[in-house]
Scaffold this active site. Structure first.
Site, PDB file in Angstrom:
ATOM      1  N   HIS A  93       0.886  -1.358  -0.286  1.00 19.41           N
ATOM      2  CA  HIS A  93       0.334   0.063  -0.071  1.00 19.41           C
ATOM      3  C   HIS A  93       1.452   1.097  -0.032  1.00 19.41           C
ATOM      4  CE1 HIS A  93      -3.427   3.187   0.443  1.00 19.41           C
ATOM      5  NE2 HIS A  93      -2.997   3.180   1.952  1.00 19.41           N
ATOM      6  N   SER A  94       0.340   2.503  -0.787  1.00 20.95           N
ATOM      7  CA  SER A  94       1.076   3.705  -1.097  1.00 20.95           C
ATOM      8  C   SER A  94       2.839   3.085  -0.874  1.00 20.95           C
ATOM      9  CB  SER A  94       1.200   4.357   0.113  1.00 20.95           C
ATOM     10  OG  SER A  94       1.066   6.208   0.308  1.00 20.95           O
ATOM     11  N   MET A  95       3.752   3.328  -0.471  1.00 21.38           N
ATOM     12  CA  MET A  95       5.307   3.151  -0.397  1.00 21.38           C
ATOM     13  C   MET A  95       5.475   1.904  -0.364  1.00 21.38           C
ATOM     14  SD  MET A  95       8.552   4.219   1.335  1.00 21.38           S
ATOM     15  CE  MET A  95       7.773   2.808   3.110  1.00 21.38           C
ATOM     16  N   SER A 120      -1.640  -1.376  -4.032  1.00 24.08           N
ATOM     17  CA  SER A 120      -2.762  -0.898  -3.335  1.00 24.08           C
ATOM     18  C   SER A 120      -2.085   1.226  -3.519  1.00 24.08           C
ATOM     19  CB  SER A 120      -3.431  -0.780  -2.244  1.00 24.08           C
ATOM     20  OG  SER A 120      -3.871  -0.010  -1.512  1.00 24.08           O
TER      21      SER A 120
END
Length: 256
Positions: A93-95, A120
Site C-alpha cells: 500500500h502506498s510507498m 494499492s
C-alpha cells in the site's frame, strides 16, 4: 521454516506448515508490520500472512533507515529469496506498492517471479512524473500525514510519541521523494490494483497504469474511502484478496 535473516525482515501473522501460498505485505510510509496484524483473521486459513519489517521502527527501532527505496528493495529481495520456493503474492500500500513492485522485479530477474502483485493507493512506477513532493519541514510532513489520516493527529500531538514516530515518517518521505521510478521490465504475473474512490494521492485512472507493467492480466478494484480506505473497508478488501488468492492457486496448479 524461516531463518534469522527472514525473521529480521518478516513478522509472521500466520505461517503454518500447510500455507503453500503466502501473502507478503509491504507497509506504507512511516508504518510498520503491525499495520497488517488483523489480516490473517480475514483470509483463508491455508494462506500464510507475512508483513515486512522495515528498519527504523517498531521492533527494528534501532536499525538504520535505508538510504534509497531501491536499496530497501534489494535488501528485502535478498532476505526473502528463500520464500520464492512457495507461491508468493505481494501486496503493498502506498510507498509499499513501489517497494513490492521493485521486489517482484528482483525475484523475476532471478527466475522466480511472484504468483501475483497487488498494489494499492500508489501511482505506477513508470508514471510518477509530476507527482507532489511530500518532504519538507517536520511540521509540513506532519500536516501532510494528518491531512489524509486524521487518526495520527493525537500521536503527533504527544511529544514523546512524536519523537518515536516522526523519524520513520521523515525517512520514508525522503525515500518516496527521491524515488524517480521510470521504465521497468514487464512482469510475468498478474497485477491487481486497489484504491479508494476519494484518495487525494492517486486517482483510479492513474492506478490503471499499473496494467502497463505486466505481460499478464490487470484488474482494478475501487473501494469507498480516501488514502487509507483499507482500514474501514478491510473486510471488503480481504474478501476480494481471498478471491485473488484462490485464482492464483488455481492458475498455478493448472499450469503445472
Amino acid at each position: 521454516m524461516s531463518g534469522p535473516v527472514e525473521d529480521r525482515w518478516l513478522r509472521p501473522y500466520r505461517d503454518d506448515d500447510g500455507c503453500e501460498t503466502k501473502l507478503v505485505c509491504f507497509p506504507a510510509a512511516g508504518a510498520g508490520a503491525s499495520a497488517y496484524r488483523t489480516w490473517a483473521l480475514g483470509l483463508p486459513s491455508d494462506i500464510g500472512v507475512l508483513a515486512v519489517r522495515y528498519p527504523g521502527r517498531e521492533d527494528r527501532f534501532g536499525d538504520q533507515f535505508a538510504p534509497r527505496l531501491e536499496a530497501l528493495a534489494d535488501d528485502i529481495a535478498d532476505a526473502l529469496y528463500e520464500l520464492t520456493q512457495y507461491r508468493l503474492v505481494l501486496f503493498g500500500h502506498s510507498m509499499g506498492a513501489s517497494v513490492a513492485h521493485e521486489v517482484a522485479l528482483r525475484f523475476q530477474e532471478r527466475g522466480c517471479p511472484p504468483a501475483a502483485l497487488c498494489v494499492s493507493g500508489r501511482r505506477a512506477t513508470h508514471a510518477l512524473a509530476g507527482r507532489q513532493m511530500i518532504s519538507g519541514t517536520d511540521e509540513e510532513i506532519i500536516a501532510h500525514v494528518v491531512g489524509f489520516d486524521a487518526s495520527r493527529a493525537a500521536v503527533f500531538a504527544d511529544p514523546d510519541l512524536r519523537e518515536i514516530v516522526l523519524p520513520a515518517v521523515r525517512a520514508d518521505y525522503h525515500l518516496v521523494d527521491d524515488y524517480a521510478g521510470g521504465p521497468r521490465p514487464l512482469l510475468d504475473c498478474p497485477v491487481y490494483g486497489y484504491t479508494g474512490d476519494a484518495d487525494s494521492e492517486v486517482t483510479p485512472e492513474q492506478m490503471c497504469r499499473w496494467g502497463e507493467l505486466t505481460n499478464d492480466a490487470f484488474r482494478l478494484r475501487v473501494l469507498p474511502g480516501g488514502h487509507f480506505y483499507l482500514r474501514a473497508e478491510e473486510a471488503a478488501l480481504l474478501a476480494d484478496l481471498s478471491d485473488v488468492l484462490g485464482d492464483v492457486k488455481f492458475r498455478t496448479k493448472t499450469a503445472t
